[in-house]
Design a protein around this motif. Sequence first.
Motif, PDB file in Angstrom:
ATOM      1  N   SER A   1       0.893  -1.304  -0.013  1.00  0.00           N
ATOM      2  CA  SER A   1       0.020   0.008  -0.070  1.00  0.00           C
ATOM      3  C   SER A   1       0.850   1.190   0.089  1.00  0.00           C
ATOM      4  O   SER A   1       1.891   1.425   0.571  1.00  0.00           O
ATOM      5  CB  SER A   1      -0.778  -0.027   1.229  1.00  0.00           C
ATOM      6  OG  SER A   1      -0.134   0.515   2.369  1.00  0.00           O
ATOM      7  N   GLU A   2       0.577   2.247  -0.823  1.00  0.00           N
ATOM      8  CA  GLU A   2       1.321   3.565  -0.841  1.00  0.00           C
ATOM      9  C   GLU A   2       1.218   4.211   0.693  1.00  0.00           C
ATOM     10  O   GLU A   2       2.320   5.009   0.859  1.00  0.00           O
ATOM     11  CB  GLU A   2       0.453   4.416  -1.741  1.00  0.00           C
ATOM     12  CG  GLU A   2       0.995   5.883  -1.929  1.00  0.00           C
ATOM     13  CD  GLU A   2       2.370   5.554  -2.645  1.00  0.00           C
ATOM     14  OE1 GLU A   2       3.431   6.518  -1.932  1.00  0.00           O
ATOM     15  OE2 GLU A   2       2.576   4.968  -3.272  1.00  0.00           O
ATOM     16  N   ALA A   3       0.217   4.206   1.592  1.00  0.00           N
ATOM     17  CA  ALA A   3       0.333   4.590   2.716  1.00  0.00           C
ATOM     18  C   ALA A   3       1.496   3.959   3.719  1.00  0.00           C
ATOM     19  O   ALA A   3       2.113   4.811   4.316  1.00  0.00           O
ATOM     20  CB  ALA A   3      -0.897   4.459   3.606  1.00  0.00           C
ATOM     21  N   GLU A   4       1.682   2.724   3.509  1.00  0.00           N
ATOM     22  CA  GLU A   4       2.594   2.017   4.353  1.00  0.00           C
ATOM     23  C   GLU A   4       3.816   2.221   3.710  1.00  0.00           C
ATOM     24  O   GLU A   4       4.732   2.476   4.529  1.00  0.00           O
ATOM     25  CB  GLU A   4       2.369   0.413   4.191  1.00  0.00           C
ATOM     26  CG  GLU A   4       1.093  -0.050   5.092  1.00  0.00           C
ATOM     27  CD  GLU A   4       1.083  -1.454   4.954  1.00  0.00           C
ATOM     28  OE1 GLU A   4       1.064  -1.979   6.187  1.00  0.00           O
ATOM     29  OE2 GLU A   4       0.836  -2.009   3.912  1.00  0.00           O
ATOM     30  N   ARG A   5       4.118   2.464   2.405  1.00  0.00           N
ATOM     31  CA  ARG A   5       5.460   2.699   2.034  1.00  0.00           C
ATOM     32  C   ARG A   5       5.787   3.943   2.427  1.00  0.00           C
ATOM     33  O   ARG A   5       7.058   4.681   2.812  1.00  0.00           O
ATOM     34  CB  ARG A   5       5.393   2.880   0.201  1.00  0.00           C
ATOM     35  CG  ARG A   5       5.375   1.291  -0.258  1.00  0.00           C
ATOM     36  CD  ARG A   5       5.710   1.389  -1.686  1.00  0.00           C
ATOM     37  NE  ARG A   5       4.553   1.885  -2.561  1.00  0.00           N
ATOM     38  CZ  ARG A   5       3.465   1.221  -3.022  1.00  0.00           C
ATOM     39  NH1 ARG A   5       3.444   0.124  -2.665  1.00  0.00           N
ATOM     40  NH2 ARG A   5       2.674   2.015  -3.721  1.00  0.00           N
ATOM     41  N   ALA A   6       4.975   5.040   2.269  1.00  0.00           N
ATOM     42  CA  ALA A   6       4.998   6.394   2.549  1.00  0.00           C
ATOM     43  C   ALA A   6       5.484   6.488   4.212  1.00  0.00           C
ATOM     44  O   ALA A   6       6.696   7.222   4.478  1.00  0.00           O
ATOM     45  CB  ALA A   6       3.893   7.308   2.273  1.00  0.00           C
ATOM     46  N   TYR A   7       4.875   5.767   5.050  1.00  0.00           N
ATOM     47  CA  TYR A   7       5.284   5.798   6.482  1.00  0.00           C
ATOM     48  C   TYR A   7       6.745   5.106   6.634  1.00  0.00           C
ATOM     49  O   TYR A   7       7.688   5.510   7.140  1.00  0.00           O
ATOM     50  CB  TYR A   7       4.334   5.039   7.215  1.00  0.00           C
ATOM     51  CG  TYR A   7       4.790   4.762   8.665  1.00  0.00           C
ATOM     52  CD1 TYR A   7       4.747   5.432   9.605  1.00  0.00           C
ATOM     53  CD2 TYR A   7       5.405   3.526   9.012  1.00  0.00           C
ATOM     54  CE1 TYR A   7       5.325   5.213  10.815  1.00  0.00           C
ATOM     55  CE2 TYR A   7       5.522   2.908  10.214  1.00  0.00           C
ATOM     56  CZ  TYR A   7       5.739   4.063  11.164  1.00  0.00           C
ATOM     57  OH  TYR A   7       6.330   3.713  12.456  1.00  0.00           O
ATOM     58  N   LEU A   8       6.952   3.953   6.132  1.00  0.00           N
ATOM     59  CA  LEU A   8       8.360   3.389   6.161  1.00  0.00           C
ATOM     60  C   LEU A   8       9.418   4.253   5.581  1.00  0.00           C
ATOM     61  O   LEU A   8      10.407   4.421   6.200  1.00  0.00           O
ATOM     62  CB  LEU A   8       8.023   1.853   5.347  1.00  0.00           C
ATOM     63  CG  LEU A   8       7.291   1.097   6.037  1.00  0.00           C
ATOM     64  CD1 LEU A   8       6.992  -0.205   5.301  1.00  0.00           C
ATOM     65  CD2 LEU A   8       7.881   0.591   7.476  1.00  0.00           C
TER      66      LEU A   8
END
Length: 411
Positions: free
Chosen positions: A381-388
């Motif tokens: 997911s884009e949200a997880e990638r951005a957070y990581l």
Amino acid sequence: MTRACDIETVFRAEYGRAVSVLVRFLGDIDLAEEAVQDAFTTALDRWPRTGPPPSPAGWIITTARNRAVDRLRRESSRPTRHAEAARLHATDAPPEEGPVRDDRLRLIFTCCHPALAPQARVALTLRLLGGLSTAQIARAFLVPEPTLAQRLVRAKAKIRAAGIPYRVPREADLPERLDAVLAVVYLIFNEGYTGDADLCAQALRLGRLLTKLMPDEPEVTGLLALMLLIEARRPARRDTDGSLVPLPGQDRARWDGALIAEGQELVRRCLHRNQPGPYQIQAAINAVHSDAPTAAATDWRQILCLYDQLMTVAPSPVVALNRAVAVAEVEGPARALDLVDALELGRYHVLHAVRADLLRRLGRPGEAAHEYGAAAELAESEAERAYLERRRRETSPPETRPTEAPRPTGT
């Protein structure tokens, strides 16, 4: 006067019920779907003028049955087709609501039959019981609409060719078959939790339906409790700028208290039965999280005990990874890192994220940043990638930190 939105509400609530009754009556999934869709089209034309009938579900079922008989008559180019239409017309009309319990259960178990591919089970369940269109399901699972349509066609053909029975399994076969049903519902929920809230709503609706139809199955109750307790955290899962907020950093005042209360009550009901299963134990773990007013107040020893029980009931590398997170809180990050390093989950982004957090806590920022980067590359997911990616930048030692404008954050 009935509005279109009112009919849409009836559609969402009664589509699966109507299709399940018509499948029993007609013995043909495609014909049942078409008949029910015709009935709702008629409702859209008629109800705004005449008002809704006393029993909308019964009206839809009866109208769909009549449409099916009419269609068979129109298409009766062969004697057998005409005979089939005559047989259906002569059959006593089903009760307005039909034998709701048996029919919906039959359809659920048909959709989730182990002879079907896992992706087909999900698509059929959402299509026939959830009433989602092919386009909606395709968008939710990020696949082309023609691909999803073919998946549905092949699944229905498999049901016909393999003679998959439209019935609830025998008692001896029920536990194994029920596991497949629950797995489909939980997969739908998990897909939605990473992006599409409507999928979560569909999974919760299916979970409530199963709990109503199978009240004596504790794992059914456990799955619904698990989904409710996870869904309760949705309002706090995103920051004001839309970025992901992990569980420890969430504002617990934003959690949905009504969903938590409902989920905790179901967990207590499961505990009274004393027949622990994987979904019940996972629900109990989430209930412990929901009990804590702050992340620091979490009873990690109780959570670790529950993970020990889960490893006995349903051991897996993913469960072991989640257990290691609890070990880190009880016994320290060094012991947890030893456990994580023994797991073979190299392509699972959560493993790299957990390992990164443990390395950060152990004062090894360079290694932690590398692991956050690996996790970001594998995240779906884009949200997880951005957070990581943000965690990678924050953790990188100053001499290796990329020179770029700081990203604005929320509050």
